[in-house]
Scaffold this motif. Structure first.
Motif, PDB file in Angstrom:
ATOM      1  N   ARG A 308       0.727  -1.192  -0.064  1.00  0.00           N
ATOM      2  CA  ARG A 308      -0.069   0.251  -0.046  1.00  0.00           C
ATOM      3  C   ARG A 308       1.088   1.234  -0.086  1.00  0.00           C
ATOM      4  NH1 ARG A 308      -5.356   0.478   1.740  1.00  0.00           N
ATOM      5  NH2 ARG A 308      -4.944   2.590   1.016  1.00  0.00           N
ATOM      6  N   LEU A 309       1.991   1.082   0.573  1.00  0.00           N
ATOM      7  CA  LEU A 309       2.843   2.270   0.600  1.00  0.00           C
ATOM      8  C   LEU A 309       3.744   2.540  -0.475  1.00  0.00           C
ATOM      9  CD1 LEU A 309       4.114   2.008   4.430  1.00  0.00           C
ATOM     10  CD2 LEU A 309       2.549   3.766   3.573  1.00  0.00           C
ATOM     11  N   ARG A 310       3.815   1.573  -1.311  1.00  0.00           N
ATOM     12  CA  ARG A 310       4.715   1.779  -2.513  1.00  0.00           C
ATOM     13  C   ARG A 310       4.297   2.822  -3.373  1.00  0.00           C
ATOM     14  NH1 ARG A 310       7.693  -2.580  -3.822  1.00  0.00           N
ATOM     15  NH2 ARG A 310       6.185  -3.961  -2.955  1.00  0.00           N
ATOM     16  N   GLY A 311       5.348   3.677  -3.467  1.00  0.00           N
ATOM     17  CA  GLY A 311       4.938   5.058  -4.390  1.00  0.00           C
ATOM     18  C   GLY A 311       3.801   5.833  -3.984  1.00  0.00           C
ATOM     19  N   SER A 312       3.622   5.657  -2.662  1.00  0.00           N
ATOM     20  CA  SER A 312       2.151   6.417  -2.111  1.00  0.00           C
ATOM     21  C   SER A 312       2.751   7.561  -0.966  1.00  0.00           C
ATOM     22  CB  SER A 312       1.121   5.852  -1.964  1.00  0.00           C
ATOM     23  OG  SER A 312       0.552   5.048  -2.961  1.00  0.00           O
ATOM     24  N   ASP A 313       2.310   8.637  -0.741  1.00  0.00           N
ATOM     25  CA  ASP A 313       2.357   9.362   0.543  1.00  0.00           C
ATOM     26  C   ASP A 313       1.373   8.555   1.577  1.00  0.00           C
ATOM     27  OD1 ASP A 313       1.219  11.376   2.465  1.00  0.00           O
ATOM     28  OD2 ASP A 313       3.093  12.088   1.738  1.00  0.00           O
ATOM     29  N   TRP A 314       1.802   8.490   2.778  1.00  0.00           N
ATOM     30  CA  TRP A 314       1.207   7.759   3.746  1.00  0.00           C
ATOM     31  C   TRP A 314      -0.176   8.253   4.042  1.00  0.00           C
ATOM     32  CZ3 TRP A 314      -0.627   8.752   8.699  1.00  0.00           C
ATOM     33  CH2 TRP A 314      -0.154   9.945   9.375  1.00  0.00           C
ATOM     34  N   ARG A 315      -0.229   9.804   3.768  1.00  0.00           N
ATOM     35  CA  ARG A 315      -1.467  10.355   4.244  1.00  0.00           C
ATOM     36  C   ARG A 315      -2.611  10.131   3.050  1.00  0.00           C
ATOM     37  NH1 ARG A 315      -1.242  14.154   8.477  1.00  0.00           N
ATOM     38  NH2 ARG A 315       0.854  14.750   9.219  1.00  0.00           N
ATOM     39  N   GLU A 316      -1.803   9.807   1.621  1.00  0.00           N
ATOM     40  CA  GLU A 316      -2.907   9.518   0.880  1.00  0.00           C
ATOM     41  C   GLU A 316      -3.240   7.990   0.735  1.00  0.00           C
ATOM     42  OE1 GLU A 316      -0.607  10.584  -2.779  1.00  0.00           O
ATOM     43  OE2 GLU A 316      -0.917  12.725  -2.401  1.00  0.00           O
ATOM     44  N   ALA A 317      -2.337   7.310   1.133  1.00  0.00           N
ATOM     45  CA  ALA A 317      -2.681   5.760   1.471  1.00  0.00           C
ATOM     46  C   ALA A 317      -3.602   5.343   2.398  1.00  0.00           C
ATOM     47  CB  ALA A 317      -1.617   5.178   1.569  1.00  0.00           C
ATOM     48  N   PHE A 318      -3.681   6.284   3.667  1.00  0.00           N
ATOM     49  CA  PHE A 318      -4.206   6.164   4.607  1.00  0.00           C
ATOM     50  C   PHE A 318      -4.882   7.407   5.128  1.00  0.00           C
ATOM     51  CE2 PHE A 318      -1.181   2.507   4.574  1.00  0.00           C
ATOM     52  CZ  PHE A 318      -2.112   1.488   4.824  1.00  0.00           C
ATOM     53  N   PRO A 319      -5.778   8.109   4.536  1.00  0.00           N
ATOM     54  CA  PRO A 319      -6.230   9.356   4.853  1.00  0.00           C
ATOM     55  C   PRO A 319      -7.220   9.420   6.063  1.00  0.00           C
ATOM     56  CG  PRO A 319      -7.678   8.509   3.056  1.00  0.00           C
ATOM     57  CD  PRO A 319      -6.367   7.642   3.369  1.00  0.00           C
ATOM     58  N   LYS A 320      -7.761   8.213   6.585  1.00  0.00           N
ATOM     59  CA  LYS A 320      -8.413   8.266   7.738  1.00  0.00           C
ATOM     60  C   LYS A 320      -7.633   8.507   9.192  1.00  0.00           C
ATOM     61  CE  LYS A 320     -12.252   5.985  10.367  1.00  0.00           C
ATOM     62  NZ  LYS A 320     -11.413   6.119  11.930  1.00  0.00           N
TER      63      LYS A 320
END
Length: 346
Positions: A308-320
């Protein structure tokens, strides 16, 4: 029928019940399907807030309802109106309902000296916050009270879950260590001496509790926890092992109390006092034995998080999760950590 079937706990619960011989209807807002479910699992589009839709879904009656997304007393009243169509129910509650002898609870944890000091372990007889509409915990207590009041009309098992972990979590606590390892952070700061304990519960152990309660209907409340409650330092070490982080390459710096500076040392488990649930009632009443441990279940959780974190900002991957902490708290403020560590060394 499992309501909230495509959520974190619902996915595993559907599979566990289907494999145990139940004919399962998986109800969710999107009528989605998990790849791990047997083919004969039926899916159903359902918004549990829609009274008419819920009544229609239960029109022919079911032997069991498992509800992972019941949060309010109105949800309990839905069941009161439909009790003649349901054999028994298992409903997910939360350890957030407990209150200590000074009236402190998770609702007061951000106040000065507001974190509760519970007995270790916490039995189901521990006092709870007052029922009401003000907070998550008060609403869960109101839900519990109204459902248990149904008695023989509808036997309901309430599962007071600890810190739920597993894939598909919208607020995964394990991200704290997983992301640091992915980012190559070799020093970590832990408050309260790294001894904080917040009892976890694997989705697989929740599913096992549901399976057992389904076979033994009754009106009861039971804690839901893994067989152990590791410290935050032990959790970090276990995640390191799963991620093949070489031994001795990570330095853990502990501080005795609260965060020494903003965004330094605060983890999703940080607490001055332990939160550990007594599992003896579940063992006695249901014959519960955990099907996994925290450490053994980490492989799938960490693998899912890494993907899930691959290539993503953590806030975008887990907005809640980002929204829960808000803009003032950054779990990965490396600049603040480095600044504090440099000042400590000088």
């Amino acid at each position: 029928m499992v309501i909230g079937a495509t959520g974190q706990t619902g996915r595993v619960t559907v599979r566990a019940l289907a494999e145990d011989g139940w004919a399962v209807t998986a109800a969710s807002r999107g009528a989605g399907r998990d790849a791990g479910w047997p083919e004969d699992v039926r899916t159903l589009r359902l918004d549990r807030e829609d009274d008419a839709a819920l009544a229609e879904a239960l029109d022919d009656g079911v032997d069991l309802v498992v509800d992972t997304v019941a949060f309010t007393p109105e949800h309990a009243r839905q069941y009161a109106r439909l009790a003649d169509r349901i054999g028994s129910a298992v409903v997910l509650s939360s350890g957030a309902i407990y209150e200590d002898e000074q009236g402190r609870s998770f609702d007061t944890q951000d106040d000065p000296d507001g974190f509760p000091e519970y007995p270790v372990p916490i039995p189901e007889t521990q006092r709870t916050v007052a029922p009401g509409e003000a907070t998550y915990g008060t609403r869960k207590v109101a839900l519990e009270n109204e459902l248990l009041a149904l008695g023989e009309r509808l036997p309901v098992t309430m599962l007071r879950a600890g810190a739920i972990h597993g894939p598909h979590c919208r607020t995964p606590r394990e991200i704290y260590f997983v992301k640091r390892n992915l980012d190559g952070r070799h020093t970590r700061v832990l408050t309260h001496g790294g001894r904080s304990r917040f009892h976890p519960i694997s989705v697989h152990n929740i599913a096992e509790l549901v399976r057992l309660a389904a076979a033994r209907p009754g009106s009861r409340v039971l804690n839901a926890g893994d067989p152990e409650a590791p410290t935050v330092a032990q959790i970090g070490a276990a995640i390191d092992a799963v991620m093949d982080v070489p031994s001795g390459t990570v330095e853990t710096v502990t501080v005795p109390g609260d965060a020494p500076a903003p965004n330094v040392g605060v983890t999703p488990w940080s607490a001055d006092h332990p939160v550990v649930y007594d599992m003896s009632a579940a063992e006695r009443e249901l014959g519960y034995r955990a099907v996994t441990t925290y450490a053994d279940s980490l492989q799938e959780t960490v693998g899912w998080l890494v993907e899930r974190l691959r290539g993503s900002d953590w806030r975008e991957a887990f907005p809640k999760m980002a929204a829960n902490y808000g803009p003032s708290v950054d779990l990965f403020d490396y600049a603040a950590e480095d600044g504090w560590l440099a000042g400590r060394e000088s």
